[in-house]
Design a protein around this motif. Structure first.
Motif, mmCIF file in Angstrom:
data_model
loop_
_atom_site.group_PDB
_atom_site.id
_atom_site.type_symbol
_atom_site.label_atom_id
_atom_site.label_comp_id
_atom_site.label_asym_id
_atom_site.label_seq_id
_atom_site.Cartn_x
_atom_site.Cartn_y
_atom_site.Cartn_z
ATOM 1 N N ASP A 325 10.704 70.588 59.095
ATOM 2 C CA ASP A 325 10.213 70.101 57.807
ATOM 3 C C ASP A 325 10.631 68.644 57.640
ATOM 4 O OD1 ASP A 325 12.913 70.266 57.379
ATOM 5 O OD2 ASP A 325 12.810 71.905 55.938
ATOM 6 N N ILE A 326 10.438 68.108 56.430
ATOM 7 C CA ILE A 326 10.679 66.670 56.231
ATOM 8 C C ILE A 326 12.150 66.322 56.438
ATOM 9 C CG2 ILE A 326 10.872 67.022 53.725
ATOM 10 C CD1 ILE A 326 9.715 64.195 53.396
ATOM 11 N N ARG A 353 8.420 61.274 56.083
ATOM 12 C CA ARG A 353 7.369 61.679 55.139
ATOM 13 C C ARG A 353 5.982 61.423 55.705
ATOM 14 N NH1 ARG A 353 10.737 59.173 51.242
ATOM 15 N NH2 ARG A 353 9.360 57.358 51.219
ATOM 16 N N PRO A 356 4.053 64.473 59.063
ATOM 17 C CA PRO A 356 4.037 65.936 58.916
ATOM 18 C C PRO A 356 3.419 66.598 60.142
ATOM 19 C CG PRO A 356 2.285 64.951 57.621
ATOM 20 C CD PRO A 356 3.100 63.811 58.143
ATOM 21 N N ASP A 431 -6.035 66.003 51.288
ATOM 22 C CA ASP A 431 -4.939 65.106 51.642
ATOM 23 C C ASP A 431 -5.341 63.658 51.383
ATOM 24 O OD1 ASP A 431 -3.371 67.210 52.529
ATOM 25 O OD2 ASP A 431 -4.166 67.116 54.565
ATOM 26 N N GLU A 453 0.849 64.623 51.331
ATOM 27 C CA GLU A 453 1.997 64.114 50.599
ATOM 28 C C GLU A 453 3.256 64.923 50.870
ATOM 29 O OE1 GLU A 453 0.545 64.289 46.618
ATOM 30 O OE2 GLU A 453 -0.356 62.288 46.702
ATOM 31 N N GLU A 454 3.090 66.169 51.271
ATOM 32 C CA GLU A 454 4.225 67.035 51.572
ATOM 33 C C GLU A 454 3.792 68.065 52.616
ATOM 34 O OE1 GLU A 454 3.423 69.967 47.751
ATOM 35 O OE2 GLU A 454 5.213 68.716 47.806
ATOM 36 N N ASP A 455 4.780 68.728 53.220
ATOM 37 C CA ASP A 455 4.470 69.748 54.215
ATOM 38 C C ASP A 455 3.751 70.918 53.559
ATOM 39 O OD1 ASP A 455 5.733 68.233 56.111
ATOM 40 O OD2 ASP A 455 7.663 69.245 55.876
ATOM 41 N N SER A 456 2.718 71.390 54.211
ATOM 42 C CA SER A 456 1.971 72.537 53.705
ATOM 43 C C SER A 456 1.940 73.619 54.770
ATOM 44 C CB SER A 456 0.543 72.121 53.328
ATOM 45 O OG SER A 456 -0.138 71.568 54.434
#
Length: 658
Positions: A325-326, A353, A356, A431, A453-456
């Motif tokens: 993850d991040i 960031r 991903p 995204d 913008e973030e891990d999915s």
């Protein structure tokens, strides 16, 4: 090296001694004289002196020249010499020992035997040694001792849960009595499962380095040979070596090469592979115990392994080593950045960031590419700019600056990529658009890249349909500007991806309103990875599946058409910006969509051509047409069939048809 030099030195010395011996026997052969001529010269008074050594006669003429002859056994020789005033001296014949005579006579054969033994040892370490021609059944495992293995758990980042799982193994290897006093047994085997490049091998090596025990490593393919029984013999030999060095760790990489399910036809029903697997099952949990030996295996295909291999007592603990993850990516970047001189503006958190879906191997490659970019520019430090260039190269491909495109094809590519960007910007849950470029990269003429913008880890129906709309944005933009007959093949990969997403929505993910949450297609485990086969469905259901896929595609195609019609002015502005700058970033895209002037990209002053014209403008003068046409989108935008969140491969189209 030293051993080979010594062997060849001894061979050379023996050869020189033999040659010198034979040479000494033949000395004077150039002045050899027939015995009859020798007797005649003695009678004529032309011989001054002779030296008799056995049957060999060496003499000197009265003029000082030397000669050599051989006495055939003439009994009157001494009388002739003395009657003609020849000075005579004699020596006993030099006798060779019996051993020397035998050695000289047998030397050629001994030399051949020595050379044969030398080459056999060079090729395979001897007839019965490891790797020799008679050592098929010997294990090919390589052993690292505790002083050779310097890797510890501190060198492993981004896999905190996996490190906790294997922590007990390290503790047991250091202090077995702690668990044995309570009647506990450490797991006999640990199976590490995860995508490629996530650090499974590194984690196994770190366990051995942390516990300071010997580490045997071997690949699953090293067991299998064309001869039946060789693999089983190698398994036995490997465990025998491990018992001699217990406590220790055996690491088997890619165990699916030998551990596939038996009797399913996979691997061609190879008897050698199945015998190897049977022997491994016995060694791991048979009548004889293997105390102190822990087997660690790694694979990314745990679904094809034999159930007997996964039962308790063998691989009774499975450790999932997934994509980081991040926070994990940031830790991995910091580990790899230790060896790189960094500038003050480098921010590992910011890089994490923006990456991903990257595995540990991908992040190591990112750091290495950034260092290479800095070296090309003769910089002393690696800056954030170099990391951005490295990320663009990995995600979008290498810029093909040597490729020239005419003005018409550059503009069509700009419309295509602008269509992708505008639709992706406006549809819900898509995204964010990160960068749009018409600079040829790899096989693609243009690239539109998205970064989440973030891990999915899962995808909603709304997000999937938004991806379908954005995939068709490029084709629709070409159609609206140039007409249906001018649409190019650049959208071929877009169509392929969109069709795959729509089919999975209907047949796998239960996202169809008409067909409901049922599985109509499943993965074919007997075939190649990722292949699917239809479940037992009727012809009527198959027809409904096709209709439903078409409805989903048509619905999102029409939505993308309407979005581009409503934003025709923004499409033109973005196209002109791409024609001028070739690559625009997220801030410029945001300005265009908000009705503001796009402005210059951040790196425009660095990559600005001297004549303030792009490389494609000169192509218009030369009228050189590009030979390929492809379209590429962000590889993170591709939805995996299993929704695992893996980083997808970059998009590329087919060659242009002429």
């Amino acid at each position: 090296m030293l051993k080979n030099v010594l062997i060849w030195t001894v061979v050379a010395m023996v050869l020189m001694s033999v040659f010198n011996h034979f040479g000494s026997q033949g000395q004077g052969s150039s002045g050899r004289l027939d015995y009859s001529d020798f007797i005649e010269m003695v009678h004529q008074g032309q011989v001054s002196s002779v030296n008799i050594e056995g049957q060999t006669i060496r003499g000197v003429y009265t003029n000082g020249d030397a000669f050599t002859t051989y006495n055939p056994g003439d009994p009157g020789l001494m009388g002739d010499l003395l009657d003609n005033q020849v000075k005579v001296s004699a020596q006993p014949p030099e006798k060779q020992s019996v051993l020397m005579q035998i050695f000289i006579s047998w030397f050629p054969m001994l030399l051949l035997i020595a050379v044969w033994i030398f080459f056999m040892r060079s090729v395979g370490g001897g007839m019965g040694g490891k790797g020799g021609p008679m050592s098929f059944g010997k294990s090919k495992a390589r052993m690292l001792t505790d002083d050779q293995n310097k890797v510890t758990l501190d060198d492993v980042a981004g896999a905190d849960e996996a490190k906790q799982e294997v922590g007990e193994i390290v503790d047991f290897l250091k202090d077995p009595s702690k668990y044995q006093n309570l009647g506990g047994n450490i797991p006999r085997g640990v199976l590490m499962v995860g995508p490629p490049g996530t650090g499974k091998t590194l984690l196994a090596k770190a366990i051995a380095g942390e516990a300071k025990v010997p580490f045997f490593t071997i690949s699953g393919s090293d067991f299998v040979e064309m001869f039946v029984g060789v693999g089983a013999s190698r398994v036995r030999d490997m465990f025998e070596q491990a018992k001699a060095h217990a406590p220790c760790i055996i690491f088997i990489d890619e165990i699916d090469a030998v551990g596939r399910s038996r009797g399913t036809g996979m691997g061609g029903g190879n008897d050698e592979r199945e015998q190897t697997l049977n022997q491994m099952l016995v060694e791991m949990d048979g009548f004889e115990g293997n105390e102190g030996i822990i087997v660690i295996a790694a694979t990314n295909r745990a679904d094809v392994l034999d159930p007997a291999l996964l039962r308790p007592g063998r691989f009774d603990r499975q450790v999932t080593v997934g994509l980081p993850d991040i926070r994990g990516r940031e830790q991995i970047l910091k580990v790899h950045m230790r060896k790189v001189p960094l500038a003050d503006d480098v921010n590992p958190s910011y890089i994490a960031r923006g990456t991903p879906g990257f595995s540990g191997a991908d992040l190591a490659n990112l750091v290495n590419e950034a260092a290479l970019f800095a070296a090309r520019e003769n910089c002393k430090l690696v800056t954030q700019k170099h990391f951005e260039k490295a990320k663009d190269k990995i995600l979008m491909g290498v810029e093909r600056k040597s490729m020239v495109m005419n003005e018409k094809e550059r503009r069509m590519t700009a419309y295509h990529e602008a269509g992708h960007a505008i639709v992706g910007y406006l549809v819900p849950e898509h995204d964010p658009v990160y960068k749009v470029s018409i600079m040829p990269r790899g096989r693609a003429l243009g690239v539109t890249m998205y970064l989440p913008e973030e891990d999915s880890y899962s995808y909603s129906k709304r997000k999937l349909e938004s991806q379908l709309s954005s995939l068709y944005g490029g084709r629709i933009a070409e159609e609206q500007i140039y007409g249906p007959d001018a649409v190019t093949t650049g959208a071929s990969n877009d169509i392929e991806r969109a069709t795959a997403i729509a089919r999975n929505m209907v047949t796998k993910w239960g996202l169809s309103d008409n067909l409901g949450p049922l599985m109509y297609e499943e993965e074919d485990k007997g075939g190649f990875m990722g292949t699917s086969r239809n479940a037992n469905v009727s012809g009527e259901i198959s027809k409904q599946i096709d209709v439903e896929i078409r409805n989903i595609i048509d619905r999102n195609y029409k939505r993308a058409q309407q979005i581009l019609l409503d934003n025709a002015e923004k499409l033109e502005i973005m196209t002109e910006a791409l024609m001028q700058y070739e690559t625009i970033d997220s801030q410029q895209i945001k300005n265009i969509m908000e009705g503001l002037p796009p402005g210059e990209p951040k790196d425009w002053q660095e990559r600005k051509p001297d004549d303030e014209s792009s490389s494609g403008s000169s192509a218009a003068e030369d009228d050189v047409e590009a030979k390929t046409d492809a379209d590429s989108d962000n590889k993170d935008d591709l939805v995996k069939d299993d929704l695992s969140g893996d980083k997808a491969e970059s998009d590329s189209g087919e060659p242009k048809l002429h």
